[in-house]
Scaffold this motif. Structure first.
Motif, PDB file in Angstrom:
ATOM      1  N   LEU A  71       0.842  -1.208   0.000  1.00 23.22           N
ATOM      2  CA  LEU A  71       0.000   0.000   0.000  1.00 23.22           C
ATOM      3  C   LEU A  71       0.873   1.251   0.000  1.00 23.22           C
ATOM      4  N   LEU A  72       1.851   1.278   0.901  1.00 21.43           N
ATOM      5  CA  LEU A  72       2.693   2.469   1.045  1.00 21.43           C
ATOM      6  C   LEU A  72       3.614   2.653  -0.164  1.00 21.43           C
ATOM      7  N   LEU A  73       4.271   1.574  -0.587  1.00 23.98           N
ATOM      8  CA  LEU A  73       5.262   1.706  -1.656  1.00 23.98           C
ATOM      9  C   LEU A  73       4.617   1.921  -3.023  1.00 23.98           C
ATOM     10  N   ALA A  74       3.493   1.249  -3.284  1.00 22.21           N
ATOM     11  CA  ALA A  74       2.821   1.439  -4.573  1.00 22.21           C
ATOM     12  C   ALA A  74       2.274   2.864  -4.688  1.00 22.21           C
ATOM     13  N   THR A  75       1.697   3.374  -3.598  1.00 23.08           N
ATOM     14  CA  THR A  75       1.205   4.750  -3.612  1.00 23.08           C
ATOM     15  C   THR A  75       2.360   5.717  -3.853  1.00 23.08           C
ATOM     16  N   PHE A  76       3.478   5.456  -3.200  1.00 27.53           N
ATOM     17  CA  PHE A  76       4.655   6.300  -3.368  1.00 27.53           C
ATOM     18  C   PHE A  76       5.123   6.285  -4.825  1.00 27.53           C
ATOM     19  N   ALA A  77       5.212   5.073  -5.399  1.00 29.97           N
ATOM     20  CA  ALA A  77       5.702   4.942  -6.776  1.00 29.97           C
ATOM     21  C   ALA A  77       4.798   5.667  -7.776  1.00 29.97           C
ATOM     22  N   LEU A  78       3.489   5.582  -7.580  1.00 35.65           N
ATOM     23  CA  LEU A  78       2.561   6.256  -8.496  1.00 35.65           C
ATOM     24  C   LEU A  78       2.623   7.773  -8.347  1.00 35.65           C
ATOM     25  N   VAL A 181      -4.153   9.354  -4.208  1.00 29.21           N
ATOM     26  CA  VAL A 181      -3.855   8.001  -4.698  1.00 29.21           C
ATOM     27  C   VAL A 181      -3.956   6.979  -3.569  1.00 29.21           C
ATOM     28  N   GLY A 182      -3.465   7.345  -2.381  1.00 31.85           N
ATOM     29  CA  GLY A 182      -3.410   6.406  -1.258  1.00 31.85           C
ATOM     30  C   GLY A 182      -4.778   5.933  -0.802  1.00 31.85           C
ATOM     31  N   ILE A 183      -5.762   6.845  -0.821  1.00 33.39           N
ATOM     32  CA  ILE A 183      -7.110   6.462  -0.398  1.00 33.39           C
ATOM     33  C   ILE A 183      -7.660   5.378  -1.337  1.00 33.39           C
ATOM     34  N   GLN A 184      -7.500   5.589  -2.641  1.00 29.49           N
ATOM     35  CA  GLN A 184      -7.996   4.601  -3.595  1.00 29.49           C
ATOM     36  C   GLN A 184      -7.186   3.311  -3.502  1.00 29.49           C
ATOM     37  N   MET A 185      -5.881   3.438  -3.252  1.00 28.53           N
ATOM     38  CA  MET A 185      -5.039   2.243  -3.137  1.00 28.53           C
ATOM     39  C   MET A 185      -5.482   1.407  -1.937  1.00 28.53           C
ATOM     40  N   GLY A 186      -5.748   2.067  -0.821  1.00 32.26           N
ATOM     41  CA  GLY A 186      -6.198   1.347   0.366  1.00 32.26           C
ATOM     42  C   GLY A 186      -7.529   0.655   0.126  1.00 32.26           C
ATOM     43  N   TRP A 187      -8.415   1.335  -0.583  1.00 32.74           N
ATOM     44  CA  TRP A 187      -9.721   0.756  -0.923  1.00 32.74           C
ATOM     45  C   TRP A 187      -9.556  -0.460  -1.828  1.00 32.74           C
ATOM     46  N   SER A 188      -8.655  -0.359  -2.793  1.00 34.97           N
ATOM     47  CA  SER A 188      -8.479  -1.430  -3.784  1.00 34.97           C
ATOM     48  C   SER A 188      -7.790  -2.643  -3.190  1.00 34.97           C
ATOM     49  N   LEU A 189      -6.895  -2.442  -2.211  1.00 34.58           N
ATOM     50  CA  LEU A 189      -6.125  -3.567  -1.670  1.00 34.58           C
ATOM     51  C   LEU A 189      -6.864  -4.313  -0.552  1.00 34.58           C
ATOM     52  N   ARG A 190      -8.027  -3.853  -0.126  1.00 33.40           N
ATOM     53  CA  ARG A 190      -8.730  -4.540   0.956  1.00 33.40           C
ATOM     54  C   ARG A 190      -9.176  -5.931   0.489  1.00 33.40           C
ATOM     55  N   PRO A 191      -9.290  -6.911   1.386  1.00 37.08           N
ATOM     56  CA  PRO A 191      -9.340  -6.747   2.844  1.00 37.08           C
ATOM     57  C   PRO A 191      -7.957  -6.806   3.498  1.00 37.08           C
ATOM     58  N   PHE A 192      -7.757  -6.030   4.543  1.00 40.01           N
ATOM     59  CA  PHE A 192      -6.535  -6.056   5.324  1.00 40.01           C
ATOM     60  C   PHE A 192      -6.726  -6.871   6.606  1.00 40.01           C
ATOM     61  N   ILE A 193      -7.925  -6.798   7.162  1.00 49.35           N
ATOM     62  CA  ILE A 193      -8.162  -7.478   8.433  1.00 49.35           C
ATOM     63  C   ILE A 193      -8.738  -8.868   8.171  1.00 49.35           C
TER      64      ILE A 193
ATOM     65  N   VAL B 120       3.506  16.953 -18.224  1.00 52.30           N
ATOM     66  CA  VAL B 120       2.706  16.885 -16.984  1.00 52.30           C
ATOM     67  C   VAL B 120       1.623  15.816 -17.129  1.00 52.30           C
ATOM     68  N   LEU B 121       0.957  15.817 -18.291  1.00 49.31           N
ATOM     69  CA  LEU B 121      -0.128  14.861 -18.508  1.00 49.31           C
ATOM     70  C   LEU B 121       0.387  13.427 -18.458  1.00 49.31           C
ATOM     71  N   ALA B 122       1.507  13.192 -19.133  1.00 44.35           N
ATOM     72  CA  ALA B 122       2.074  11.837 -19.154  1.00 44.35           C
ATOM     73  C   ALA B 122       2.484  11.387 -17.752  1.00 44.35           C
ATOM     74  N   SER B 123       2.906  12.341 -16.908  1.00 39.60           N
ATOM     75  CA  SER B 123       3.302  11.964 -15.545  1.00 39.60           C
ATOM     76  C   SER B 123       2.090  11.518 -14.727  1.00 39.60           C
ATOM     77  N   PHE B 124       0.889  12.016 -15.108  1.00 38.76           N
ATOM     78  CA  PHE B 124      -0.335  11.568 -14.435  1.00 38.76           C
ATOM     79  C   PHE B 124      -0.827  10.232 -14.991  1.00 38.76           C
ATOM     80  N   GLY B 125      -0.233   9.801 -16.107  1.00 38.26           N
ATOM     81  CA  GLY B 125      -0.698   8.591 -16.777  1.00 38.26           C
ATOM     82  C   GLY B 125      -0.774   7.365 -15.876  1.00 38.26           C
ATOM     83  N   PRO B 126       0.285   7.029 -15.119  1.00 34.93           N
ATOM     84  CA  PRO B 126       0.207   5.851 -14.242  1.00 34.93           C
ATOM     85  C   PRO B 126      -0.931   5.950 -13.220  1.00 34.93           C
ATOM     86  N   ILE B 127      -1.181   7.155 -12.702  1.00 34.45           N
ATOM     87  CA  ILE B 127      -2.278   7.317 -11.734  1.00 34.45           C
ATOM     88  C   ILE B 127      -3.610   7.055 -12.429  1.00 34.45           C
TER      89      ILE B 127
END
Lengths: 225, 310
Positions: A71-78, A181-193, B120-127
Motif C-alpha cells: 500500500l505504502l510503496l505502490a502509492t509512493f511509486a505512483l 492516490v493512497g485512499i484509492q489504493m487502500g480501498w483497492s487492496l482490501r481486505p486487510f483485516i 505533466v499529462l504523461a506523468s499523471f498517466g500511471p495514476i
C-alpha cells in the motif's frame, strides 16, 4: 536495527539513516525501502491476525503482511512521476533527490510507529471479537502513525524549506497527490483485516468500485439527497 | 532521436530554453522538431493510460483493443489540431502587441508549451491507469481525466504566459526627438529566427548637462543654466511619459495574451469533444467518433451530476 530506528526517529535530518557517511545515496534509498517493507509487514501480520492464528488464517495473515508495505510503496511509486515533473517545472530539480529521501524516510518512520502499535492491536483483538471494533481500532492506529509521520515529515523537510521556500508548496502538492492516490489504493487492496466469516482472498476485485464514489454515496445518503 | 527529444523536453521543463535574460534579447534557444516528436510520444503514452479503462471493463474484447489504438492515435491529433487552429491568432496577437516573434519562433514557443502540457499529462498517466483498473465508474473516469488535462493545461499555459511576458518586456524603445540633446540609451531587440543573431545596441548622445555647464562669456551665466535645466526637465518628463505609455502597452499585451489563453482552452476542450471517445464507455460499442451533439462542458457537468447523484 535499533540504530536505524534511533536515527530515523531522532533529530538527524541531514543523514537520515546512519551517522557515518559510508552509505551511498542509492543504498540509503534501498535501506529506507527495506525498513518500510520489514516494519510494514510486521504491522500487517498483526492486523491480519484478527480471526486468530489457526492454520485457516495463515493465508489472510500473510496477505495482510504483504499488502501493508505494498500500500505504502505502490502509492509512493505512483505519486513520484507528477511530483518529479512539478519539481522540475518549478526549478527545484537539483533538490529532488533529497526531497525523495525525506519522503521515504517519513514513510519508514510511519511504519516503525505502526509496528510499535502492533502489540496494542493484538491486545485489542484478544479483548474484543467484534469486526467493526477491529476496523475502528486499526483506523486509530493508522491515524496515530500518520500524525507522527507529519511531525517527522516537517523535520526531514525543514532543511529544504530553509534553503528555498518554494519547497513548502511542493510539499503540499505531494500530500495532495499521495493522499488522493493512497485512499484509492487502500480501498483497492482490501481486505486487510479479513472478516472471519468470508473466504480468504488477496483482493476483492468484484467489489472494487471507487473509494470516492463510495464516500460520496455515503455522504449523499446521510444527507438524504 | 528520441533521446534528443526527451533531452529537449527536459531543458524546457528546467527553464533552460527560455532564460529571461535571453528572452529579453529576443533569443529563444529551442528547436521545434524534437519537441514535437516528444509531444507526440508523450501524448500517445497518456492515450494508452486513458484507454486502460476500456481494456479492463471490456475484458480484453476486440472493441477494447481498438479503443486503445484509437486513443493512442487521437490524443496527439487532439493537441496538434488545437495548436494548428490557435497558432494563427497567436501570431496576429503577437504582431499587434509588438512582441515581434517570427512565425518560426512562435512555432517553437508553441511546441515548448505543448511539451510542458504533455510532460505533466504523461506523468499523471500511471495514476489514471491505476484508477482505470480499480474503478468501475465511467463518470468518475471522465472527471479524473478532465481534471488531469486541466492541471496540465494550466501549467503549460502559465509557462507560455511567463515566456511571452518576458518577450513583451523587450518591446522596442522609440527613438527620442533629435532636438533633445540629453543622454539616452536606445536598445534594439531582434528576434532569433535561426539565421539572425540577437543583439543589444546602445547609443549614447552627449549630455545636455555637460553642454550646459560650459562657462558663459557674456555675463549671463544664470540664464544659460536656467535654459539648460529646463531642457533637462523637459527631456526627463518626456522620458517618463514614454515609459508610462510603454508600461501601459506591456500591460495591454499581457491582457491580450491572457485572452488568447482562454481561447486556446475553449478550443482545446471543444476539439476533445469533437474527437471523442477517448476513454470508451463500457456499455457502448466502439466507434471512432460519436455524433455531434451537446458540448464538452455539458458533458462534464452531466458526469459530475452522475457522480454526486450516485
Amino acid at each position: 536495527m535499533t540504530a536505524v530506528i534511533h536515527n530515523l526517529l531522532r533529530d538527524r535530518p541531514q543523514r537520515i539513516l546512519l551517522a557515518d557517511t559510508s552509505l551511498t545515496r542509492g543504498s540509503e534509498l534501498i535501506s529506507l525501502v527495506a525498513v518500510i517493507a520489514v516494519f510494514g509487514f510486521t504491522y500487517g501480520i498483526v492486523m491480519g491476525a484478527f480471526g486468530g492464528l489457526g492454520p485457516d488464517r495463515w493465508l489472510q495473515i500473510t496477505y495482510s503482511g504483504l499488502k501493508t508495505p505494498l500500500l505504502l510503496l505502490a502509492t509512493f511509486a505512483l505519486s513520484v512521476p507528477p511530483f518529479f515533473v512539478l519539481y522540475t517545472l518549478i526549478g527545484l530539480r537539483d533538490d529532488f533527490g533529497e526531497a525523495v529521501r525525506a519522503l521515504l524516510a517519513t514513510q519508514a518512520g510511519l511504519t516503525i510507529v505502526l509496528a510499535s502499535l502492533g502489540p496494542m492491536m493484538a491486545v485489542t483483538y484478544l479483548s474484543n471479537r467484534d469486526y467493526d471494533t477491529a476496523v475502528s481500532a486499526n483506523f486509530v492506529c493508522f491515524g496515530a502513525a500518520s500524525l507522527s509521520a507529519q511531525y517527522l515529515l516537517r523535520r526531514f523537510y525543514r532543511p529544504l524549506i530553509d534553503r528555498d521556500r518554494r519547497h513548502r508548496p511542493m510539499l503540499w502538492a505531494w500530500l495532495a497527490i499521495y493522499g488522493f492516490v493512497g485512499i484509492q489504493m487502500g480501498w483497492s487492496l482490501r481486505p486487510f483485516i479479513g472478516a472471519p466469516g468470508m473466504s480468504t482472498r488477496f483482493l476483492r476485485e468484484d467489489d472494487w468500485g471507487n473509494a470516492y464514489q463510495a464516500l460520496l454515496n455515503k455522504l449523499t445518503g446521510t444527507l438524504g439527497l | 532521436m528520441i533521446f534528443r527529444a526527451i533531452h529537449q523536453v527536459d531543458e524546457v521543463l528546467r527553464g533552460r530554453g527560455t532564460v529571461p535574460s535571453e528572452l529579453i534579447r529576443g533569443e529563444l534557444r529551442l528547436t521545434a522538431r524534437p519537441l514535437l516528436i516528444a509531444s507526440v510520444v508523450l501524448a500517445m503514452s497518456y492515450g494508452v493510460c486513458m484507454s486502460v479503462f476500456a481494456l479492463v471493463r471490456g475484458a480484453g474484447s476486440s472493441d477494447a483493443w481498438i479503443q486503445l489504438l484509437a486513443s493512442t492515435v487521437k490524443l496527439p491529433v487532439l493537441f496538434l489540431a488545437t495548436f494548428v487552429v490557435t497558432l494563427p491568432s497567436l501570431y496576429v496577437f503577437n504582431v499587434l502587441m509588438g512582441a515581434k516573434l517570427s512565425p518560426k519562433a512562435l512555432l517553437r514557443l508553441i511546441a515548448a508549451m505543448g511539451a510542458v502540457i504533455l510532460a505533466v499529462l504523461a506523468s499523471f498517466g500511471p495514476i489514471v491507469a491505476f484508477f482505470s483498473v480499480s474503478t468501475t465508474s465511467y463518470p468518475f473516469m471522465i472527471v479524473l481525466n478532465v481534471t488531469a488535462c486541466g492541471i496540465a493545461g494550466v501549467l503549460g499555459l502559465a509557462f507560455l504566459l511567463r515566456t511571452l511576458g518576458w518577450l513583451v518586456s523587450a518591446l522596442d524603445e522609440p527613438g527620442m526627438p533629435e532636438a533633445e540633446p540629453d543622454a539616452v540609451a536606445v536598445d534594439r531587440i531582434t528576434t532569433d529566427t535561426g539565421s539572425e543573431q540577437a543583439g543589444l545596441e546602445e547609443e549614447t548622445t552627449g549630455s545636455a548637462e555637460g553642454q550646459a555647464l560650459a562657462p558663459a562669456e557674456d555675463g549671463e551665466p544664470a540664464r544659460d543654466a536656467f535654459d539648460a535645466d529646463r531642457a533637462v526637465d523637459d527631456a526627463g518628463a518626456e522620458r517618463d511619459e514614454i515609459a508610462a505609455l510603454r508600461e501601459a502597452d506591456r500591460r495591454r499585451a499581457k491582457l491580450v495574451f491572457r485572452v488568447w489563453v482562454v481561447i486556446f482552452s475553449l478550443v482545446g476542450a471543444q476539439m476533445s469533444w469533437v474527437l471523442r471517445p477517448f476513454i470508451g464507455h463500457p456499455g457502448m460499442p466502439f466507434t471512432w467518433f460519436r455524433n455531434r451533439e451537446s458540448n464538452f462542458f455539458l458533458s462534464v457537468l452531466r458526469a459530475l451530476g452522475q457522480l454526486l447523484g450516485g
